[in-house]
Scaffold this motif. Structure first.
Motif, PDB file in Angstrom:
ATOM      1  N   VAL A   1      -0.903   6.075   4.257  1.00 36.14           N
ATOM      2  CA  VAL A   1      -1.237   4.448   3.868  1.00 36.14           C
ATOM      3  C   VAL A   1      -2.391   4.703   4.934  1.00 36.14           C
ATOM      4  O   VAL A   1      -2.469   4.578   6.894  1.00 36.14           O
ATOM      5  CB  VAL A   1      -0.845   3.725   4.395  1.00 36.14           C
ATOM      6  CG1 VAL A   1      -1.683   2.060   4.088  1.00 36.14           C
ATOM      7  CG2 VAL A   1       0.735   3.397   2.978  1.00 36.14           C
TER       8      VAL A   1
ATOM      9  N   HIS B   1      -6.751  -1.709  -1.245  1.00 35.38           N
ATOM     10  CA  HIS B   1      -5.561  -2.687  -1.258  1.00 35.38           C
ATOM     11  C   HIS B   1      -6.448  -3.855   0.041  1.00 35.38           C
ATOM     12  O   HIS B   1      -6.502  -3.324   1.260  1.00 35.38           O
ATOM     13  CB  HIS B   1      -4.566  -2.902  -0.668  1.00 35.38           C
ATOM     14  CG  HIS B   1      -3.795  -1.719  -1.885  1.00 35.38           C
ATOM     15  ND1 HIS B   1      -3.139  -2.070  -2.909  1.00 35.38           N
ATOM     16  CD2 HIS B   1      -3.095  -0.278  -1.635  1.00 35.38           C
ATOM     17  CE1 HIS B   1      -2.733  -0.783  -3.201  1.00 35.38           C
ATOM     18  NE2 HIS B   1      -2.666  -0.109  -2.295  1.00 35.38           N
TER      19      HIS B   1
ATOM     20  N   ALA C   1       1.104  -0.983   0.314  1.00 37.43           N
ATOM     21  CA  ALA C   1       0.033   0.247  -0.088  1.00 37.43           C
ATOM     22  C   ALA C   1       1.127   1.477   0.278  1.00 37.43           C
ATOM     23  O   ALA C   1       0.504   2.736  -0.972  1.00 37.43           O
ATOM     24  CB  ALA C   1      -1.141  -0.535   1.711  1.00 37.43           C
TER      25      ALA C   1
ATOM     26  N   THR D   1      -4.060   3.650   0.056  1.00 34.40           N
ATOM     27  CA  THR D   1      -3.473   4.626  -0.020  1.00 34.40           C
ATOM     28  C   THR D   1      -4.292   5.634  -0.572  1.00 34.40           C
ATOM     29  O   THR D   1      -4.835   5.919  -1.222  1.00 34.40           O
ATOM     30  CB  THR D   1      -2.495   4.014  -0.770  1.00 34.40           C
ATOM     31  OG1 THR D   1      -1.727   2.484  -0.822  1.00 34.40           O
ATOM     32  CG2 THR D   1      -1.250   4.833  -1.137  1.00 34.40           C
TER      33      THR D   1
END
Lengths: 403, 264
Positions: free
Chosen positions: A125, A382, A89, A373
């Motif tokens: 992140v 993700h 990420a 992200t």
């Protein structure tokens, strides 16, 4: 995984067969129920005892092996995936663009949803539920342990069924004394509830415990677990030796010949809960095995001077045969107890496995590891699983911003 | 006080009719009215359940009538909670008909209040049976949403349509919830059985069919995760699996007598 699915399908088919076909009956019953050909098929395939057939046990063993591969063997890969998510990420490019306003809205939304943050160069992140990676592992592991520990619990437990008359004491394997102090059939509400008052004493440790047991309330004492299992009703007779005055009360649970000299005496055959007297004086015995023995009748043979005479006797009746006087008493209800020995360590292990399974599933379903992200220009999501719900929520949040 | 039960049934029926008309005619306002009707029915149903619990002096989940009533109540509650979370009228498309149909089934069962039999007097009673009502409700609503999904597809919506994506996701989440709760049902049942009968598992028909249902959904969840079963296939599965749930709920009691026969 397809192999595992195939095994589960076989378990389903076996379970359907095992629930639709009556289990553990005599061959004749299968012929009567299903016809000769079908009965032959059922018996030859072992469908009369599906869950203990070698092939069903083989399927369960294969399932254990499959679960081993699904859990333990896959663990290193799971750990790697868990570690890689944040790294991935942190280095990923955004695949959804954001305006400044949307960026603001998205970060507020993610913070509100409880995401943690980590700075990685230009991007931030946002991540959540990283421990959720282990949900699948824990679930498969717990299922494997459930099969193994469950089998161990069943194999190592010993079960003994016994009947003990009220007032009597029996000695268990390790010398523990079990006394049935009292037994009653009705509870305070009038419902049928079978309750025994027990006292267990370990002569080695001098530990004594008394308590009532009934369905749902077994008694734990050392390695023993005592269950109220069944009940019965026994005849009771007072035997007096007229020569020396000795007297003894005896419970009558099965046919027996009561005698002192081996010639004259009383042959007990059965006890009936009641009787119906017809207008012409004939007596019809009630054979129903109901718990209530309102008008008990003893069916006995008096044996005297080589002659056997059938007699129906009632409580308080007396018979003198030879030098012995028999006085029939009110029948007594008695408990059937199940005494189980269990290894408490295995039991606690099984409870732990149960808890592990629920935790594993909760992690699997409700703690999906996610990393997002976010840069000034856009964002990328993700996750180890499809995150449709979150994506829709993010889209809704961003669209709302635009409006 | 049975009037509360029948009042709830009538209100659920009205809610279901208004909801279906609203969906068929595309009138969102009607769906809103249906939601308020569901809330009204739920209040009446809750009052009836509470009253029955007070009179019986126990949790009213001891026989088929009470279980079915609890099942319907759970379906209504889940629907209202989902709506509170998503703020979308369509989420009630399944829970209102499920609540009504299951409560209708309850109406045909013997309603008299009986003393709790000794075998059911256990601390595990509430957890085991309570989680079963919510589990069945979650599965039933997922099946209902499966029907809704297929209806929307037939009306011309694309599988990529946001609403259908949301429906598909909701079906999945409900199945996850139902599966977790069914696991709790099976495990708590095993502990209870060991306390009551000394056996953890006895392949009683009810136990066996609960296991069959559990495995069926386990297979589905694996297929969803690994094979990406979504959309139409997911909807069909949710509908078909509900048949198994309903058989475990009602069919086993009627057709396959066993240790759980007191549930009739």
């Amino acid at each position: 995984m397809q192999f595992g699915m195939a095994l589960l399908l076989i378990v389903i088919l076996c379970s359907v067969a095992g629930s639709l076909i009556v289990q553990q009956r005599s061959a004749m019953e299968y012929v009567t129920r299903y016809g000769e050909k079908q009965a032959d098929l059922i018996l030859s395939l072992g469908l009369d005892h599906v869950f203990s057939t070698p092939w069903f046990i083989a399927v369960m063993i294969l399932l254990c092996l499959n679960l081993t591969f699904c859990s333990i063997v896959r663990l290193p890969k799971t750990v790697r995936q868990a570690k890689a998510l944040l790294h991935r990420a942190g280095h990923a490019a955004a695949d959804h663009s954001l305006t400044d306003k949307q960026h603001e809205k998205l970060t507020a939304f993610l913070q509100q949803r409880g995401f943690s943050t980590r700075q990685s160069g230009e991007s931030t992140v946002y991540y959540k539920h990283l421990f959720g990676f282990y949900g699948s592992f824990l679930t498969h592991l717990s299922f494997l342990l459930l099969l193994i520990v469950g089998a161990l619990v069943m194999v190592t437990a010993t079960v003994t069924d016994t009947t003990v008359m009220p007032g009597d004491t029996i000695t268990l394997e390790d010398g523990t004394l079990l006394t049935v102090n009292a037994f009653r059939i009705e509870d305070e509400t009038g419902s049928l509830d079978y309750t025994s008052l027990l006292t267990l004493t370990n002569p080695n440790t001098q530990r004594t415990l008394s308590r009532e047991i009934r369905v749902n309330e077994p008694m734990n004492f050392g390695p023993y677990k005592v269950y109220q299992q069944t009940y019965g009703t026994a005849g009771k007779v007072l035997i007096e030796n007229l020569e020396n005055g000795a007297a003894e009360e005896i419970y009558l649970t099965e046919s027996c010949f009561l005698t002192l000299n081996g010639v004259d005496g009383l042959f007990y055959q059965a006890l009936y809960p009641g009787y119906v007297q017809e207008e012409d004086g004939t007596v019809t015995l009630i054979t129903s095995s109901s718990y209530a023995y309102h008008d008990p009748v003893y069916d006995v043979l008096s044996v005297a001077e080589g002659t056997m005479t059938p007699v129906l006797a009632f409580p308080e009746d007396e018979m003198t045969l030879g030098n012995v006087r028999f006085t029939f008493m009110e029948p007594a209800a008695y408990p059937g107890l199940r005494i189980k020995t269990i290894h408490s360590e295995l039991l606690y292990a099984l409870y732990a496995v149960f808890a592990l399974m629920v935790i594993g599933l909760a992690l699997c379903f409700f703690a999906v590891p996610t990393a997002i992200t976010v840069t000034r220009e856009g964002y990328a999501l993700h996750s180890s699983k499809p995150q449709t719900g979150l994506m829709i929520d993010i889209e809704a949040c961003l669209t709302q911003e635009e409006n | 006080m049975d009037i509360l039960f029948f009042a709830a049934l009538i209100v659920y029926f009205a809610a279901a009719v208004i909801q279906l008309c609203g969906i068929a005619l595309g009138k969102n306002a009607w769906c809103r009215i249906a939601r308020w009707a569901l809330l009204g029915g739920f209040v009446l149903h809750t009052a009836f359940t509470a009253w029955r619990g007070v009179v019986a002096q126990r949790i009213p989940l001891a026989n088929q009538f009470e279980f079915a009533s609890g099942f319907a109540w759970s379906a209504a509650l889940l629907g209202l909670l989902l709506h509170r979370r998503l703020r979308q009228e369509w989420v009630l498309a399944a829970s209102i008909p499920v609540a009504f149909l299951v409560l209708s089934y309850a109406a045909f069962q013997p309603m008299e209040i009986k003393e709790l039999m000794p075998a059911l007097r256990s601390t595990w009673f509430a957890l085991h049976i309570g989680s079963a009502t919510f589990s069945y409700a979650a599965f039933a609503i997922s099946g209902g949403l499966g029907v809704y999904y297929l209806m929307q597809l037939k009306k011309g919506r694309a599988e990529t349509d946001v609403r259908l994506l949301q429906t598909d996701h909701m079906i999945y989440r409900l199945i996850c919830l139902g599966f977790l709760l069914l696991t709790v049902v099976i495990l708590s049942g095993a502990i209870w059985a060991e306390q009551a009968w000394s056996r953890w598992w006895s392949w009683d028909p009810k136990e066996t069919w609960a296991l069959i249902t559990w495995i069926l959904y386990a297979i589905f969840l694996h297929q969803r995760i690994r094979k990406k079963w979504q959309g139409k296939r997911m909807a069909w599965f949710a509908i078909i699996a509900v048949i198994c749930v309903l058989f475990t709920f009602a069919g086993v009691n009627k057709l396959l007598p066993g240790l759980h026969s007191y549930a009739v």
